[in-house]
Design a protein around this motif. Structure first.
Motif, PDB file in Angstrom:
ATOM      1  N   ASP A  19     -12.342  -3.997  -0.677  1.00 31.96           N
ATOM      2  CA  ASP A  19     -13.273  -3.462   0.325  1.00 31.96           C
ATOM      3  C   ASP A  19     -13.602  -1.994   0.045  1.00 31.96           C
ATOM      4  O   ASP A  19     -13.900  -1.239   0.973  1.00 31.96           O
ATOM      5  CB  ASP A  19     -12.695  -3.631   1.733  1.00 31.96           C
ATOM      6  CG  ASP A  19     -11.409  -2.835   1.963  1.00 31.96           C
ATOM      7  OD1 ASP A  19     -10.830  -2.346   0.967  1.00 31.96           O
ATOM      8  OD2 ASP A  19     -10.984  -2.704   3.121  1.00 31.96           O
ATOM      9  N   ALA A  20     -13.576  -1.609  -1.218  1.00 28.12           N
ATOM     10  CA  ALA A  20     -13.839  -0.208  -1.578  1.00 28.12           C
ATOM     11  C   ALA A  20     -15.258   0.268  -1.273  1.00 28.12           C
ATOM     12  O   ALA A  20     -15.445   1.445  -0.959  1.00 28.12           O
ATOM     13  CB  ALA A  20     -13.527   0.015  -3.058  1.00 28.12           C
ATOM     14  N   ARG A  27      -7.116   2.217   4.580  1.00 28.05           N
ATOM     15  CA  ARG A  27      -6.198   1.595   5.530  1.00 28.05           C
ATOM     16  C   ARG A  27      -6.325   0.075   5.560  1.00 28.05           C
ATOM     17  O   ARG A  27      -5.565  -0.588   6.279  1.00 28.05           O
ATOM     18  CB  ARG A  27      -6.438   2.143   6.939  1.00 28.05           C
ATOM     19  CG  ARG A  27      -6.161   3.636   7.094  1.00 28.05           C
ATOM     20  CD  ARG A  27      -6.363   4.083   8.532  1.00 28.05           C
ATOM     21  NE  ARG A  27      -6.078   5.505   8.710  1.00 28.05           N
ATOM     22  CZ  ARG A  27      -6.972   6.462   8.543  1.00 28.05           C
ATOM     23  NH1 ARG A  27      -8.217   6.139   8.211  1.00 28.05           N
ATOM     24  NH2 ARG A  27      -6.638   7.736   8.704  1.00 28.05           N
ATOM     25  N   THR A  28      -7.294  -0.470   4.832  1.00 24.15           N
ATOM     26  CA  THR A  28      -7.549  -1.913   4.929  1.00 24.15           C
ATOM     27  C   THR A  28      -7.633  -2.550   3.549  1.00 24.15           C
ATOM     28  O   THR A  28      -7.772  -1.883   2.530  1.00 24.15           O
ATOM     29  CB  THR A  28      -8.856  -2.181   5.694  1.00 24.15           C
ATOM     30  OG1 THR A  28      -9.945  -1.544   5.000  1.00 24.15           O
ATOM     31  CG2 THR A  28      -8.783  -1.654   7.113  1.00 24.15           C
ATOM     32  N   ASP A  29      -7.583  -3.878   3.542  1.00 25.35           N
ATOM     33  CA  ASP A  29      -7.713  -4.687   2.345  1.00 25.35           C
ATOM     34  C   ASP A  29      -8.740  -5.774   2.624  1.00 25.35           C
ATOM     35  O   ASP A  29      -9.240  -5.891   3.736  1.00 25.35           O
ATOM     36  CB  ASP A  29      -6.379  -5.336   1.960  1.00 25.35           C
ATOM     37  CG  ASP A  29      -5.218  -4.358   1.979  1.00 25.35           C
ATOM     38  OD1 ASP A  29      -4.402  -4.445   2.914  1.00 25.35           O
ATOM     39  OD2 ASP A  29      -5.154  -3.516   1.075  1.00 25.35           O
ATOM     40  N   GLY A  40      -8.921  11.881   3.437  1.00 28.37           N
ATOM     41  CA  GLY A  40     -10.296  11.394   3.471  1.00 28.37           C
ATOM     42  C   GLY A  40     -10.353  10.025   4.122  1.00 28.37           C
ATOM     43  O   GLY A  40      -9.356   9.349   4.327  1.00 28.37           O
ATOM     44  N   GLY A  41     -11.530   9.571   4.437  1.00 24.67           N
ATOM     45  CA  GLY A  41     -11.688   8.259   5.040  1.00 24.67           C
ATOM     46  C   GLY A  41     -13.081   8.092   5.568  1.00 24.67           C
ATOM     47  O   GLY A  41     -13.834   9.040   5.718  1.00 24.67           O
ATOM     48  N   ARG A  61       0.829  -1.191   0.000  1.00 26.84           N
ATOM     49  CA  ARG A  61       0.000   0.000   0.000  1.00 26.84           C
ATOM     50  C   ARG A  61       0.864   1.240   0.000  1.00 26.84           C
ATOM     51  O   ARG A  61       1.921   1.286   0.619  1.00 26.84           O
ATOM     52  CB  ARG A  61      -0.900   0.046   1.240  1.00 26.84           C
ATOM     53  CG  ARG A  61      -1.848  -1.125   1.347  1.00 26.84           C
ATOM     54  CD  ARG A  61      -2.736  -1.262   0.105  1.00 26.84           C
ATOM     55  NE  ARG A  61      -3.495  -0.069  -0.128  1.00 26.84           N
ATOM     56  CZ  ARG A  61      -4.674   0.170   0.418  1.00 26.84           C
ATOM     57  NH1 ARG A  61      -5.228  -0.689   1.211  1.00 26.84           N
ATOM     58  NH2 ARG A  61      -5.314   1.284   0.140  1.00 26.84           N
ATOM     59  N   GLY A  62       0.381   2.278  -0.658  1.00 30.98           N
ATOM     60  CA  GLY A  62       1.082   3.553  -0.687  1.00 30.98           C
ATOM     61  C   GLY A  62       0.732   4.403   0.517  1.00 30.98           C
ATOM     62  O   GLY A  62       0.110   3.956   1.478  1.00 30.98           O
TER      63      GLY A  62
END
Length: 426
Positions: free
Chosen positions: A387-388, A372-374, A18-19, A12-13
């Motif tokens: 998980d978009a 922050r997650t996959d 945002g979040g 991940r970059g």
């Protein structure tokens, strides 16, 4: 063009701005799709045909290859709003005796490809295939054509000329809208990475008809999943949505992940984006909510993959916020239904669309609302975007666009209630 699963670890970059406003944890899971090839002389431009679906949120079509503008239709492409007939011609070579039959190769792709488009189009498009029952012998050995991913244009042109000439005695090309040339997968000179659509600036004239593009199929037996659905999408002027690294290494699926077959034929949720369905004529302005007025707007979104209700009616399937003269934010619900039955997550998906970006240059980018997650490392083509979608109770403000999206709830009927607030206008 086929692609094997990339074994490299996805890194991940930097955390983007945002979040999601409700903290959450996600489980983490772990692919080369078809690339449209232009003949050396270029691409047919074709006349513009007005699209009845145009509204203030419909981006204008540009000169970009496979532009996702949809205020008009490029008339050089067949529009899949009715029955289209496709001929499948099976090509053998003097240096190899086929180990499969035309019937076996037909079954690799049909009825699955036709069913994919029937579901995606809500029954509004019928892809009717007409497979030849015998092999058509090519005049030269398979190695003579130099078949490969980045194919020499002269050798590719020779292959097309020889194939059409060899089949012409048995095939009336004037009867068909689409031509699939399927090579013997076991011939020594056949490379499965060469599967692609070839667009011709100068159409081949056969049987009083003009062949403007041909789908050249070099797949293994059995083939990659959904590969012909991807290629056929190009026949309907849809772009490649994957990112092709310059060195051929790294992730190809950073733009849209699993979320459209034009991004990856291996995707867990390969149904076409609602924007694509609008472009193709499967959604009308009645099923698209154009969010223009300031202040929040509450919309009930039916999953894009859900079949029509009784009587063939569709509710709202797509919401669109104009973010500039050449861009929009598209919002749709994705659920485990239809072509998306194998998805590992459900919810409201956000993605940016740019009409000036050419095929392969990122015309669509899915917004990662959980940066922050996959998810789904064992199955997803790109876990960072698996998980978009937003789930119930989550709110996200899109970086750079200022559009706020809140998912209020999911109804018993399966629709998602979404509140969309455009940025305040100074």
């Amino acid at each position: 063009m086929s692609r094997s699963t990339d074994p490299e670890v996805h890194v991940r970059g930097q955390q983007p701005p945002g979040g999601v406003e409700r903290p959450r944890l996600r489980a983490g899971g772990a692919a080369f799709t078809a690339l449209t090839a232009l003949a050396a002389t270029g691409l047919v431009a074709g006349p513009a045909v007005g699209a009845s679906s145009a509204n203030p949120c419909a981006l204008p079509r540009t000169a970009a290859h496979h532009s996702l503008g949809l205020d008009s239709w490029n008339g050089s492409y067949p529009r899949p709003t009715h029955t289209l007939d496709a001929v499948m011609i099976f090509l053998s070579f003097p240096d190899s005796e086929p180990l499969t039959t035309p019937a076996e190769l037909t079954a690799d792709h049909f009825p699955a490809t036709g069913e994919f488009f029937d579901r995606a189009s809500y029954g509004r498009f019928d892809l009717r295939h007409h497979p030849r029952s015998e092999w058509t012998r090519m005049p030269r050995e398979s190695g003579a054509y130099g078949i490969q991913r980045d194919w020499d244009s002269k050798k590719r042109a020779a292959y097309l000329r020889d194939a059409v000439a060899a089949a012409d005695g048995d095939v009336d090309f004037s009867r068909y809208d689409i031509v699939y040339l399927v090579a013997d997968p076991d011939a020594p000179g056949v490379d499965s990475d060469a599967t692609k659509v070839v667009n011709l600036e100068r159409p081949l004239e056969v049987d009083g008809a003009e062949i403007k593009r041909v789908v050249t199929v070099f797949e293994r037996h059995p083939p990659d999943r959904n590969v012909l659905a991807h290629e056929t999408g190009h026949v309907f002027d849809l772009p490649d949505l994957y990112h092709r690294p310059e060195d051929g290494k790294g992730d190809w699926d950073t733009h849209v992940g699993d979320w459209d077959v034009m991004g990856s034929q291996f995707g867990l949720a390969p149904d076409l984006f609602g924007w694509h369905k609008w472009k193709l004529g499967w959604l009308s302005h009645d099923q698209v909510a154009c969010v223009q007025d300031p202040g929040p707007q509450v919309i009930s979104l039916e999953p894009t993959g859900a079949p029509p209700a009784s009587g063939g009616t569709l509710g709202t399937r797509l919401a669109v916020v104009r973010t500039g003269p050449d861009s929009v934010l598209a919002i749709e619900a994705r659920s485990a239904i239809g072509n998306d039955a194998d998805t590992c997550t459900e919810g409201v998906l956000l993605y940016r669309v740019r009409n000036g970006a050419a095929s392969g240059d990122g015309p669509v980018e899915v917004v990662d609302t959980h940066p922050r997650t996959d998810a789904c490392w064992d199955r997803s083509v790109y876990p960072p975007l698996a998980d978009a979608p937003l789930e119930e109770g989550e709110t996200f403000t899109v970086p750079g666009a200022g559009v706020r999206v809140e998912v209020a709830d999911r109804t018993e009927a399966g629709s998602w209630t979404v509140k969309i607030t455009p940025p305040a206008v100074d």
